[in-house]
Write an enzyme that holds these catalytic residues in place. Structure first.
Site, mmCIF file in Angstrom:
data_model
loop_
_atom_site.group_PDB
_atom_site.id
_atom_site.type_symbol
_atom_site.label_atom_id
_atom_site.label_comp_id
_atom_site.label_asym_id
_atom_site.label_seq_id
_atom_site.Cartn_x
_atom_site.Cartn_y
_atom_site.Cartn_z
ATOM 1 N N SER A 46 0.805 -1.234 0.000
ATOM 2 C CA SER A 46 0.000 0.000 0.000
ATOM 3 C C SER A 46 0.832 1.275 0.000
ATOM 4 O O SER A 46 0.322 2.340 -0.334
ATOM 5 C CB SER A 46 -0.938 0.016 1.208
ATOM 6 O OG SER A 46 -0.224 0.204 2.414
ATOM 7 N N LYS B 265 0.439 4.668 6.683
ATOM 8 C CA LYS B 265 -0.092 5.468 5.576
ATOM 9 C C LYS B 265 0.516 6.869 5.648
ATOM 10 O O LYS B 265 1.310 7.181 6.535
ATOM 11 C CB LYS B 265 -1.623 5.584 5.646
ATOM 12 C CG LYS B 265 -2.373 4.261 5.798
ATOM 13 C CD LYS B 265 -2.333 3.391 4.564
ATOM 14 C CE LYS B 265 -3.059 2.071 4.790
ATOM 15 N NZ LYS B 265 -2.950 1.147 3.632
#
Length: 237
Positions: free
Chosen positions: A71, A136
């Protein structure tokens, strides 16, 4: 002719009344061993306690983290190891420190060392899976408006220059195409591999209490060793 003078008779002294110098010396050695043994055990205990205190102290401000999944590609690769700075996100609202130390305000949250910035890579407990830690990038701070459209991210109406993105978003956020405000005490996060990341475009944001820390140093593999860029350097501020 010799005779024995019995006015001063010779007396036999029992052996038990003579000082046993060898036995006394042995007891002294044993006592020394006990004292030294006790001292060594105490020093060992002190060393263990001190080591544990140092470990817990360091653990409270720095933690290691292993990247898993794609990700955050190409910025981070699966199997990469990072050191996370937990101290970067210490917040002190409602404590005596809030009144005596210089702090940074983000909504109703007061940070001791500046708090999260746009562009920071952060580790946090996933709101949808509290037993898992996600990594993230911070896109929106409390009070910011966020819109993702045609592969471009807009924060407060301005398009972000994201040179680190190789895989832009293939979706629109929000689905109605209208910018949405980040609630107070929360952060909007996206993975750098936008099409392959479970993040805030799915409708959730990260509460401040879920933040673990800021990605600080990449230390493995050796080819990726170095400081992680923060928000200021990412957006050229």
């Amino acid at each position: 002719m010799s005779s024995i003078d019995d006015r001063f008779p010779t007396q036999a002294v029992p052996m038990s009344t003579l000082p046993d110098t060898e036995s006394a010396s042995e007891q002294h050695v044993q006592a020394d061993r006990k004292v030294k043994g006790g001292g060594l055990a105490w020093e060992l205990l002190q060393t263990i306690v001190l080591t544990l205190a140092i470990f817990l102290g360091v653990r409270s401000i720095v933690q290691n983290f292993r990247v898993e999944g794609a990700s955050m590609e190409p910025t981070l690769q699966t199997g990469q190891y990072l050191l996370i700075s937990k101290a970067s996100y210490f917040h002190v609202e409602g404590t005596p420190l809030d009144r005596v130390l210089p702090i940074t305000h983000q909504g109703t949250t007061d940070y001791l060392f500046g708090g999260p910035q746009r562009g920071d890579v952060v580790v946090f407990r996933a709101p949808t899976q509290p037993d898992k830690d996600f990594i993230k990038r911070v896109i929106g701070l409390p009070g910011d408006t966020v819109l993702v459209k045609n592969g471009t991210v807009y924060v407060n109406g301005a398009a972000l220059d994201e040179a680190y993105i190789h895989f832009p978003a293939t979706y629109t956020y929000p689905f109605d195409g209208q910018a949405r405000q980040v609630p107070d005490g929360n952060y909007f996060v996206l993975g750098d591999n936008r099409p392959n990341s479970s993040d805030s475009y799915l409708g959730w944001v990260v509460p401040v209490d879920n933040l673990i820390g800021k990605a600080w140093i990449s230390y493995w593999p050796p080819t990726d060793w170095g400081l992680m860029p923060g928000g200021d350097s990412v957006y050229g501020r």
